[in-house]
Design a protein around this motif. Structure first.
Motif, PDB file in Angstrom:
ATOM      1  N   THR A  36       0.814  -1.222   0.000  1.00  7.92           N
ATOM      2  CA  THR A  36       0.000   0.000   0.000  1.00  7.92           C
ATOM      3  C   THR A  36       0.844   1.266   0.000  1.00  7.92           C
ATOM      4  OG1 THR A  36      -0.161  -0.143   2.412  1.00  7.92           O
ATOM      5  CG2 THR A  36      -1.962  -1.105   1.123  1.00  7.92           C
ATOM      6  N   THR A  37       2.117   1.129   0.314  1.00  2.00           N
ATOM      7  CA  THR A  37       3.004   2.305   0.337  1.00  2.00           C
ATOM      8  C   THR A  37       4.066   2.238  -0.761  1.00  2.00           C
ATOM      9  OG1 THR A  37       4.345   1.177   2.019  1.00  2.00           O
ATOM     10  CG2 THR A  37       2.680   2.739   2.799  1.00  2.00           C
ATOM     11  N   ARG A  39       6.154  -0.170  -1.440  1.00  2.00           N
ATOM     12  CA  ARG A  39       7.418  -0.763  -1.000  1.00  2.00           C
ATOM     13  C   ARG A  39       7.467  -2.275  -1.232  1.00  2.00           C
ATOM     14  NH1 ARG A  39       7.899  -0.310   4.461  1.00  2.00           N
ATOM     15  NH2 ARG A  39       5.715   0.254   4.752  1.00  2.00           N
TER      16      ARG A  39
END
Length: 295
Positions: A36-37, A39
Protein backbone atom coordinates in the motif's frame (compact mmCIF):
# COMPACT_ATOMS: atom_id res chain seq x y z
CA UNK A 1 8.79 -16.85 1.82
CA UNK A 2 7.95 -18.17 5.28
CA UNK A 3 9.91 -15.34 6.92
CA UNK A 4 7.15 -12.97 5.78
CA UNK A 5 5.14 -14.27 8.74
CA UNK A 6 7.89 -13.31 11.18
CA UNK A 7 7.20 -9.62 11.53
CA UNK A 8 9.47 -9.48 14.58
CA UNK A 9 12.45 -10.63 12.48
CA UNK A 10 11.59 -8.21 9.68
CA UNK A 11 11.48 -5.31 12.12
CA UNK A 12 14.72 -6.37 13.79
CA UNK A 13 16.46 -6.44 10.40
CA UNK A 14 14.99 -3.03 9.45
CA UNK A 15 13.21 -4.55 6.42
CA UNK A 16 11.43 -1.61 4.81
CA UNK A 17 10.95 -3.06 1.31
CA UNK A 18 10.20 -6.51 -0.12
CA UNK A 19 10.84 -8.10 -3.51
CA UNK A 20 8.84 -11.27 -4.16
CA UNK A 21 10.30 -13.37 -6.97
CA UNK A 22 7.79 -16.16 -7.61
CA UNK A 23 4.84 -17.01 -9.77
CA UNK A 24 1.35 -16.53 -8.36
CA UNK A 25 -0.24 -14.53 -5.63
CA UNK A 26 1.59 -13.57 -2.44
CA UNK A 27 -0.52 -13.61 0.74
CA UNK A 28 -2.05 -10.13 0.70
CA UNK A 29 -2.17 -9.85 4.47
CA UNK A 30 1.56 -10.41 4.76
CA UNK A 31 2.68 -7.79 2.24
CA UNK A 32 -0.18 -5.25 2.62
CA UNK A 33 1.83 -2.81 4.81
CA UNK A 34 4.48 -2.71 2.08
CA UNK A 35 2.26 -2.88 -1.00
CA UNK A 36 0.00 0.00 0.00
CA UNK A 37 3.00 2.31 0.34
CA UNK A 38 4.80 1.25 -2.86
CA UNK A 39 7.42 -0.76 -1.00
CA UNK A 40 6.61 -4.17 -2.49
CA UNK A 41 7.79 -5.38 -5.91
CA UNK A 42 6.48 -8.64 -7.38
CA UNK A 43 8.45 -10.34 -10.17
CA UNK A 44 6.37 -13.27 -11.45
CA UNK A 45 8.71 -16.04 -12.63
CA UNK A 46 9.10 -19.75 -11.97
CA UNK A 47 12.36 -21.43 -11.03
CA UNK A 48 12.61 -22.81 -14.53
CA UNK A 49 15.26 -22.87 -17.26
CA UNK A 50 12.78 -21.29 -19.68
CA UNK A 51 12.30 -18.13 -17.60
CA UNK A 52 13.86 -14.81 -18.57
CA UNK A 53 14.96 -13.15 -15.34
CA UNK A 54 17.66 -10.92 -16.79
CA UNK A 55 15.01 -8.62 -18.30
CA UNK A 56 13.92 -7.70 -14.75
CA UNK A 57 17.40 -6.87 -13.41
CA UNK A 58 17.17 -3.13 -14.07
CA UNK A 59 13.80 -2.92 -12.31
CA UNK A 60 14.99 -4.82 -9.23
CA UNK A 61 18.31 -2.94 -9.12
CA UNK A 62 16.52 0.42 -9.18
CA UNK A 63 14.08 -0.75 -6.49
CA UNK A 64 16.90 -1.89 -4.18
CA UNK A 65 18.89 1.28 -4.82
CA UNK A 66 15.96 3.52 -3.93
CA UNK A 67 15.28 1.59 -0.73
CA UNK A 68 18.86 1.50 0.53
CA UNK A 69 19.58 5.11 -0.38
CA UNK A 70 16.59 6.03 1.77
CA UNK A 71 18.09 4.21 4.73
CA UNK A 72 16.03 1.05 4.39
CA UNK A 73 16.75 -2.63 3.83
CA UNK A 74 15.25 -5.04 1.32
CA UNK A 75 14.10 -8.63 1.77
CA UNK A 76 14.41 -10.48 -1.53
CA UNK A 77 12.56 -13.79 -1.36
CA UNK A 78 11.30 -16.55 -3.62
CA UNK A 79 9.89 -19.87 -2.41
CA UNK A 80 12.97 -21.34 -0.74
CA UNK A 81 15.59 -18.60 -1.05
CA UNK A 82 17.87 -20.71 -3.23
CA UNK A 83 17.60 -19.84 -6.93
CA UNK A 84 15.38 -16.92 -7.97
CA UNK A 85 16.01 -14.56 -5.06
CA UNK A 86 19.73 -15.43 -5.13
CA UNK A 87 19.82 -14.47 -8.81
CA UNK A 88 18.28 -11.07 -8.13
CA UNK A 89 20.72 -10.38 -5.28
CA UNK A 90 23.66 -11.49 -7.41
CA UNK A 91 22.56 -9.18 -10.24
CA UNK A 92 22.46 -6.27 -7.80
CA UNK A 93 26.01 -6.94 -6.59
CA UNK A 94 27.19 -7.18 -10.20
CA UNK A 95 25.54 -3.84 -10.95
CA UNK A 96 26.69 -2.10 -7.78
CA UNK A 97 30.24 -3.40 -7.54
CA UNK A 98 30.89 -4.22 -11.21
CA UNK A 99 32.22 -7.67 -10.38
CA UNK A 100 31.97 -11.06 -12.16
CA UNK A 101 28.90 -13.16 -11.47
CA UNK A 102 30.81 -15.95 -9.69
CA UNK A 103 32.45 -13.43 -7.35
CA UNK A 104 29.06 -11.89 -6.56
CA UNK A 105 27.54 -15.30 -5.82
CA UNK A 106 30.44 -16.18 -3.53
CA UNK A 107 29.79 -13.03 -1.51
CA UNK A 108 26.15 -14.04 -1.06
CA UNK A 109 27.16 -17.60 -0.08
CA UNK A 110 29.05 -16.17 2.89
CA UNK A 111 25.66 -15.21 4.34
CA UNK A 112 23.51 -17.95 2.79
CA UNK A 113 25.58 -21.00 1.78
CA UNK A 114 22.65 -22.90 0.21
CA UNK A 115 22.09 -20.55 -2.74
CA UNK A 116 22.15 -22.29 -6.12
CA UNK A 117 20.66 -20.42 -9.12
CA UNK A 118 19.58 -22.78 -11.89
CA UNK A 119 21.83 -23.09 -14.95
CA UNK A 120 19.75 -20.72 -17.09
CA UNK A 121 19.86 -18.00 -14.43
CA UNK A 122 23.62 -18.49 -14.08
CA UNK A 123 24.04 -17.98 -17.81
CA UNK A 124 21.93 -14.84 -17.65
CA UNK A 125 24.10 -13.53 -14.81
CA UNK A 126 27.22 -14.22 -16.88
CA UNK A 127 25.78 -12.30 -19.83
CA UNK A 128 24.87 -9.44 -17.51
CA UNK A 129 28.28 -9.20 -15.84
CA UNK A 130 30.25 -9.60 -19.07
CA UNK A 131 28.21 -6.91 -20.88
CA UNK A 132 27.25 -4.69 -17.96
CA UNK A 133 27.97 -1.28 -19.49
CA UNK A 134 25.94 -2.04 -22.62
CA UNK A 135 23.19 -3.82 -20.65
CA UNK A 136 22.67 -0.76 -18.45
CA UNK A 137 22.11 1.35 -21.57
CA UNK A 138 19.85 -1.09 -23.44
CA UNK A 139 19.76 -4.82 -22.76
CA UNK A 140 18.22 -5.51 -26.18
CA UNK A 141 21.38 -4.17 -27.83
CA UNK A 142 23.60 -6.79 -26.18
CA UNK A 143 24.48 -9.39 -28.88
CA UNK A 144 25.10 -12.13 -26.29
CA UNK A 145 21.61 -11.58 -24.87
CA UNK A 146 20.02 -11.74 -28.33
CA UNK A 147 21.90 -14.97 -29.06
CA UNK A 148 20.69 -16.38 -25.75
CA UNK A 149 17.05 -15.56 -26.60
CA UNK A 150 17.49 -17.02 -30.09
CA UNK A 151 18.86 -20.31 -28.80
CA UNK A 152 16.09 -20.62 -26.20
CA UNK A 153 13.47 -20.00 -28.88
CA UNK A 154 15.07 -22.57 -31.18
CA UNK A 155 15.13 -25.18 -28.42
CA UNK A 156 11.46 -24.63 -27.52
CA UNK A 157 10.46 -24.76 -31.19
CA UNK A 158 12.54 -27.87 -31.83
CA UNK A 159 10.77 -29.70 -29.01
CA UNK A 160 7.46 -28.70 -30.62
CA UNK A 161 8.72 -29.86 -34.05
CA UNK A 162 8.30 -26.47 -35.68
CA UNK A 163 10.51 -23.71 -37.04
CA UNK A 164 11.38 -20.93 -34.54
CA UNK A 165 10.34 -17.30 -34.60
CA UNK A 166 13.53 -15.25 -34.96
CA UNK A 167 13.49 -11.75 -33.49
CA UNK A 168 17.10 -10.79 -34.13
CA UNK A 169 19.32 -11.11 -37.21
CA UNK A 170 23.01 -10.26 -37.37
CA UNK A 171 24.05 -7.61 -39.86
CA UNK A 172 26.30 -8.43 -42.81
CA UNK A 173 27.26 -4.98 -44.10
CA UNK A 174 29.17 -3.10 -41.41
CA UNK A 175 32.87 -3.96 -41.13
CA UNK A 176 33.30 -2.14 -37.83
CA UNK A 177 34.65 -4.47 -35.16
CA UNK A 178 34.72 -7.44 -37.51
CA UNK A 179 37.95 -9.38 -37.85
CA UNK A 180 36.84 -11.74 -40.63
CA UNK A 181 34.31 -11.74 -43.47
CA UNK A 182 32.83 -14.63 -45.42
CA UNK A 183 32.26 -13.73 -49.08
CA UNK A 184 30.42 -15.59 -51.80
CA UNK A 185 33.09 -17.22 -53.94
CA UNK A 186 31.13 -16.52 -57.13
CA UNK A 187 30.12 -12.85 -56.79
CA UNK A 188 32.15 -11.66 -53.74
CA UNK A 189 29.08 -10.48 -51.84
CA UNK A 190 29.72 -10.38 -48.08
CA UNK A 191 27.59 -13.06 -46.43
CA UNK A 192 28.69 -12.97 -42.79
CA UNK A 193 30.96 -11.18 -40.34
CA UNK A 194 32.98 -12.85 -37.60
CA UNK A 195 30.66 -11.57 -34.85
CA UNK A 196 27.94 -13.91 -36.15
CA UNK A 197 30.17 -17.01 -36.17
CA UNK A 198 29.25 -19.94 -33.92
CA UNK A 199 32.08 -21.93 -32.32
CA UNK A 200 30.51 -25.38 -32.38
CA UNK A 201 33.51 -26.86 -30.57
CA UNK A 202 32.61 -24.83 -27.51
CA UNK A 203 28.88 -25.49 -27.76
CA UNK A 204 28.48 -29.13 -28.78
CA UNK A 205 29.81 -32.52 -27.65
CA UNK A 206 32.12 -34.40 -30.04
CA UNK A 207 30.84 -37.33 -32.07
CA UNK A 208 33.73 -39.25 -33.62
CA UNK A 209 34.58 -42.67 -34.96
CA UNK A 210 37.54 -43.44 -32.71
CA UNK A 211 38.78 -42.64 -29.22
CA UNK A 212 41.69 -40.70 -30.72
CA UNK A 213 39.36 -38.59 -32.84
CA UNK A 214 37.10 -38.00 -29.84
CA UNK A 215 40.05 -36.76 -27.83
CA UNK A 216 41.26 -34.45 -30.61
CA UNK A 217 37.84 -33.04 -31.37
CA UNK A 218 37.03 -32.51 -27.70
CA UNK A 219 39.94 -30.08 -27.46
CA UNK A 220 39.31 -28.53 -30.87
CA UNK A 221 42.29 -29.95 -32.72
CA UNK A 222 40.44 -31.36 -35.71
CA UNK A 223 39.04 -28.10 -37.08
CA UNK A 224 40.77 -28.77 -40.38
CA UNK A 225 38.14 -31.46 -40.98
CA UNK A 226 35.28 -28.94 -40.88
CA UNK A 227 33.54 -28.36 -44.20
CA UNK A 228 31.20 -25.73 -42.78
CA UNK A 229 31.13 -22.30 -41.18
CA UNK A 230 28.30 -22.24 -38.61
CA UNK A 231 26.47 -18.97 -37.99
CA UNK A 232 23.73 -17.24 -36.09
CA UNK A 233 20.92 -15.96 -38.39
CA UNK A 234 22.10 -13.18 -40.71
CA UNK A 235 19.72 -10.56 -42.12
CA UNK A 236 19.94 -11.75 -45.77
CA UNK A 237 18.67 -15.18 -44.69
CA UNK A 238 15.41 -13.78 -43.33
CA UNK A 239 13.15 -14.66 -46.28
CA UNK A 240 14.31 -18.30 -46.27
CA UNK A 241 14.37 -18.83 -42.50
CA UNK A 242 10.87 -17.42 -42.08
CA UNK A 243 9.27 -19.89 -44.50
CA UNK A 244 8.51 -22.11 -41.52
CA UNK A 245 10.51 -25.08 -42.81
CA UNK A 246 12.57 -27.25 -40.46
CA UNK A 247 15.46 -27.36 -42.96
CA UNK A 248 16.42 -25.93 -46.33
CA UNK A 249 19.10 -24.48 -48.62
CA UNK A 250 20.66 -21.02 -48.49
CA UNK A 251 21.35 -19.02 -51.66
CA UNK A 252 23.52 -15.95 -52.09
CA UNK A 253 21.18 -12.93 -52.16
CA UNK A 254 23.12 -11.38 -55.05
CA UNK A 255 23.93 -14.18 -57.51
CA UNK A 256 21.61 -16.97 -56.19
CA UNK A 257 24.50 -19.44 -55.91
CA UNK A 258 23.84 -22.20 -53.40
CA UNK A 259 26.14 -21.37 -50.48
CA UNK A 260 24.83 -23.35 -47.52
CA UNK A 261 21.96 -24.90 -45.64
CA UNK A 262 20.11 -24.86 -42.33
CA UNK A 263 18.46 -27.45 -40.09
CA UNK A 264 16.71 -26.43 -36.87
CA UNK A 265 16.93 -29.99 -35.56
CA UNK A 266 20.70 -29.91 -36.12
CA UNK A 267 23.28 -31.47 -38.40
CA UNK A 268 26.56 -33.32 -38.03
CA UNK A 269 29.59 -31.38 -39.19
CA UNK A 270 32.21 -33.26 -41.18
CA UNK A 271 34.56 -32.85 -38.20
CA UNK A 272 32.30 -35.14 -36.16
CA UNK A 273 30.52 -32.49 -34.06
CA UNK A 274 26.71 -32.43 -33.98
CA UNK A 275 25.52 -28.80 -34.11
CA UNK A 276 22.03 -27.74 -32.99
CA UNK A 277 20.63 -25.52 -34.41
CA UNK A 278 22.67 -25.60 -37.60
CA UNK A 279 22.95 -22.66 -40.01
CA UNK A 280 25.98 -23.27 -42.18
CA UNK A 281 27.88 -21.93 -45.17
CA UNK A 282 29.93 -24.47 -47.09
CA UNK A 283 33.65 -23.71 -47.05
CA UNK A 284 33.85 -24.65 -50.70
CA UNK A 285 31.31 -21.93 -51.60
CA UNK A 286 32.77 -18.98 -49.68
CA UNK A 287 36.09 -17.22 -49.20
CA UNK A 288 37.46 -15.93 -45.92
CA UNK A 289 38.84 -12.39 -46.01
CA UNK A 290 39.92 -9.74 -43.56
CA UNK A 291 38.52 -6.20 -43.93
CA UNK A 292 41.06 -3.57 -44.87
CA UNK A 293 41.82 -1.03 -42.18
CA UNK A 294 40.10 2.31 -42.68
CA UNK A 295 42.56 5.22 -42.60
Amino acid sequence: MFVLRRTDLLEAANITHIISVLRGRVDHKLIEPYATTGRHLHIEVDDDDDENLIEHFQTTNDFIDKATQGGGSVLVHCAMGISRSATICTAYLIYKRQIPSEVAMEIIRQSRPIICPNLAFRRQLEIYSENLEQALKNLDDVPAYQRYLYRKEVEMSRLAHKAPTINHYAEDESNEGSEVELKCRKCRRTLALSKSFVDHYAASPPVASSSRDRMLEAVGLNKSKCQHHFLDPVVWMKAELEKGEMEGKLECPKCSAKVGSYAWHGMKCSCGIWVTPAISLAKGKVDVSRPRSTL
